[in-house]
Design a protein around this motif. Sequence first.
Motif, PDB file in Angstrom:
ATOM      1  N   THR A 189       1.013  -0.829   0.311  1.00  0.00           N
ATOM      2  CA  THR A 189       0.231   0.294   0.358  1.00  0.00           C
ATOM      3  C   THR A 189       0.761   1.069   0.128  1.00  0.00           C
ATOM      4  O   THR A 189       1.690   1.162   0.732  1.00  0.00           O
ATOM      5  CB  THR A 189      -1.005   0.329   0.886  1.00  0.00           C
ATOM      6  N   GLY A 190       0.904   2.547  -0.912  1.00  0.00           N
ATOM      7  CA  GLY A 190       1.467   3.548  -1.134  1.00  0.00           C
ATOM      8  C   GLY A 190       2.298   3.377  -1.614  1.00  0.00           C
ATOM      9  O   GLY A 190       2.932   4.036  -2.227  1.00  0.00           O
ATOM     10  N   SER A 191       2.903   1.994  -2.357  1.00  0.00           N
ATOM     11  CA  SER A 191       3.607   2.122  -3.811  1.00  0.00           C
ATOM     12  C   SER A 191       3.001   2.924  -4.794  1.00  0.00           C
ATOM     13  O   SER A 191       1.757   2.469  -5.117  1.00  0.00           O
ATOM     14  CB  SER A 191       3.840   0.526  -3.316  1.00  0.00           C
ATOM     15  N   THR A 192       4.199   3.269  -5.414  1.00  0.00           N
ATOM     16  CA  THR A 192       4.373   3.442  -6.788  1.00  0.00           C
ATOM     17  C   THR A 192       4.765   3.123  -7.644  1.00  0.00           C
ATOM     18  O   THR A 192       5.999   2.961  -7.313  1.00  0.00           O
ATOM     19  CB  THR A 192       4.375   5.210  -7.075  1.00  0.00           C
ATOM     20  N   VAL A 193       4.624   3.315  -9.205  1.00  0.00           N
ATOM     21  CA  VAL A 193       5.929   3.187 -10.269  1.00  0.00           C
ATOM     22  C   VAL A 193       5.543   4.666 -10.956  1.00  0.00           C
ATOM     23  O   VAL A 193       4.262   4.188 -12.027  1.00  0.00           O
ATOM     24  CB  VAL A 193       5.353   1.317 -10.886  1.00  0.00           C
ATOM     25  N   SER A 194       6.311   4.863 -11.788  1.00  0.00           N
ATOM     26  CA  SER A 194       6.063   5.538 -12.696  1.00  0.00           C
ATOM     27  C   SER A 194       7.360   5.377 -13.659  1.00  0.00           C
ATOM     28  O   SER A 194       8.442   5.288 -13.165  1.00  0.00           O
ATOM     29  CB  SER A 194       7.120   7.445 -11.829  1.00  0.00           C
ATOM     30  N   ALA A 195       6.699   5.895 -15.022  1.00  0.00           N
ATOM     31  CA  ALA A 195       7.738   5.566 -16.473  1.00  0.00           C
ATOM     32  C   ALA A 195       7.711   6.528 -16.964  1.00  0.00           C
ATOM     33  O   ALA A 195       6.906   7.621 -17.288  1.00  0.00           O
ATOM     34  CB  ALA A 195       6.791   4.124 -17.179  1.00  0.00           C
ATOM     35  N   LYS A 196       9.507   6.970 -17.367  1.00  0.00           N
ATOM     36  CA  LYS A 196       9.633   7.785 -17.979  1.00  0.00           C
ATOM     37  C   LYS A 196      10.457   6.873 -19.708  1.00  0.00           C
ATOM     38  O   LYS A 196      10.984   6.003 -20.031  1.00  0.00           O
ATOM     39  CB  LYS A 196      10.745   8.829 -18.306  1.00  0.00           C
ATOM     40  N   VAL A 197       9.477   7.490 -20.920  1.00  0.00           N
ATOM     41  CA  VAL A 197      10.334   7.065 -21.752  1.00  0.00           C
ATOM     42  C   VAL A 197      10.644   7.702 -22.735  1.00  0.00           C
ATOM     43  O   VAL A 197       9.953   9.382 -23.507  1.00  0.00           O
ATOM     44  CB  VAL A 197       9.015   6.162 -22.662  1.00  0.00           C
ATOM     45  N   GLY A 198      11.560   7.678 -23.426  1.00  0.00           N
ATOM     46  CA  GLY A 198      12.076   8.829 -24.113  1.00  0.00           C
ATOM     47  C   GLY A 198      12.354   7.814 -25.946  1.00  0.00           C
ATOM     48  O   GLY A 198      12.175   7.175 -26.269  1.00  0.00           O
ATOM     49  N   ILE A 199      12.787   9.076 -26.413  1.00  0.00           N
ATOM     50  CA  ILE A 199      12.781   8.680 -28.221  1.00  0.00           C
ATOM     51  C   ILE A 199      13.776   9.335 -28.543  1.00  0.00           C
ATOM     52  O   ILE A 199      13.408  10.060 -28.010  1.00  0.00           O
ATOM     53  CB  ILE A 199      11.249   8.615 -28.970  1.00  0.00           C
ATOM     54  N   GLY A 200      14.772   8.753 -29.427  1.00  0.00           N
ATOM     55  CA  GLY A 200      15.711   9.842 -29.869  1.00  0.00           C
ATOM     56  C   GLY A 200      15.918   8.790 -31.212  1.00  0.00           C
ATOM     57  O   GLY A 200      16.154   7.706 -31.055  1.00  0.00           O
ATOM     58  N   GLN A 246      21.146   2.985 -36.692  1.00  0.00           N
ATOM     59  CA  GLN A 246      20.677   2.427 -37.808  1.00  0.00           C
ATOM     60  C   GLN A 246      19.595   3.816 -38.278  1.00  0.00           C
ATOM     61  O   GLN A 246      18.670   2.687 -39.825  1.00  0.00           O
ATOM     62  CB  GLN A 246      19.703   1.153 -37.057  1.00  0.00           C
ATOM     63  N   HIS A 247      19.859   4.948 -38.335  1.00  0.00           N
ATOM     64  CA  HIS A 247      19.018   5.949 -38.945  1.00  0.00           C
ATOM     65  C   HIS A 247      17.083   5.731 -38.773  1.00  0.00           C
ATOM     66  O   HIS A 247      17.070   5.814 -39.810  1.00  0.00           O
ATOM     67  CB  HIS A 247      19.640   6.221 -40.529  1.00  0.00           C
ATOM     68  N   GLY A 248      16.844   4.883 -37.453  1.00  0.00           N
ATOM     69  CA  GLY A 248      15.991   4.898 -37.070  1.00  0.00           C
ATOM     70  C   GLY A 248      15.209   5.774 -35.888  1.00  0.00           C
ATOM     71  O   GLY A 248      16.479   6.828 -35.900  1.00  0.00           O
ATOM     72  N   TYR A 249      14.715   4.975 -35.314  1.00  0.00           N
ATOM     73  CA  TYR A 249      14.876   5.462 -33.673  1.00  0.00           C
ATOM     74  C   TYR A 249      14.901   4.628 -32.481  1.00  0.00           C
ATOM     75  O   TYR A 249      13.678   3.630 -33.468  1.00  0.00           O
ATOM     76  CB  TYR A 249      13.452   6.726 -33.865  1.00  0.00           C
ATOM     77  N   GLY A 293      16.938  -6.994 -23.205  1.00  0.00           N
ATOM     78  CA  GLY A 293      17.325  -7.033 -24.980  1.00  0.00           C
ATOM     79  C   GLY A 293      17.249  -5.876 -25.998  1.00  0.00           C
ATOM     80  O   GLY A 293      18.030  -5.927 -27.045  1.00  0.00           O
ATOM     81  N   ASN A 294      16.127  -5.826 -25.795  1.00  0.00           N
ATOM     82  CA  ASN A 294      15.649  -4.798 -27.093  1.00  0.00           C
ATOM     83  C   ASN A 294      15.208  -2.722 -26.739  1.00  0.00           C
ATOM     84  O   ASN A 294      15.694  -2.066 -27.573  1.00  0.00           O
ATOM     85  CB  ASN A 294      14.233  -4.635 -27.637  1.00  0.00           C
ATOM     86  N   ILE A 295      14.931  -2.550 -25.680  1.00  0.00           N
ATOM     87  CA  ILE A 295      15.286  -1.339 -25.133  1.00  0.00           C
ATOM     88  C   ILE A 295      16.440  -1.196 -23.496  1.00  0.00           C
ATOM     89  O   ILE A 295      15.493  -1.840 -23.117  1.00  0.00           O
ATOM     90  CB  ILE A 295      13.692  -0.763 -24.762  1.00  0.00           C
TER      91      ILE A 295
END
Length: 148
Positions: free
Chosen positions: A84-95, A99-102, A139-141
Amino acid sequence: MTDGTAVDTRPTKIMYVAEATAHGGREGYVTSQDGHIDLRVAMPPQLGGDGNGTNPEQLFAAGYSSCFHNALILVGNREGYDLTGSTVSAKVGIGPNKQHGYGLAVALSVSLPVLDPDLAAKLVDAAHEICPYSNATRGNIDVTILLG
């Protein structure tokens, strides 16, 4: 696993299927088959858009944080702990990637205020092993987990 052996994390049985449709890519809207999602999608200002809508990174952050939190609660309950009272926040960055993609990077911030740090770290590690988002991204992100 620490020995480098690949682990098969594919489901053995599909229990639920979510369905969503994008209309117009990053400058349109998204809907879910059941009608619970009907949102305008817009590029954030940092990527040249007006920011007048959600974006795939926000949706991914919402999904990953809620899924990881549920895995954490499950692990905690199995071990007899009340989170009780626990939280999880996520930050997702893109760039851009090489390989000239994102590509994406994720930072999860976990708060377990009632547990000592060693026990909290143990539960977070166990949750990271069973969370479907963690298994899909492993293994991917790059995923960083911050315990505070």
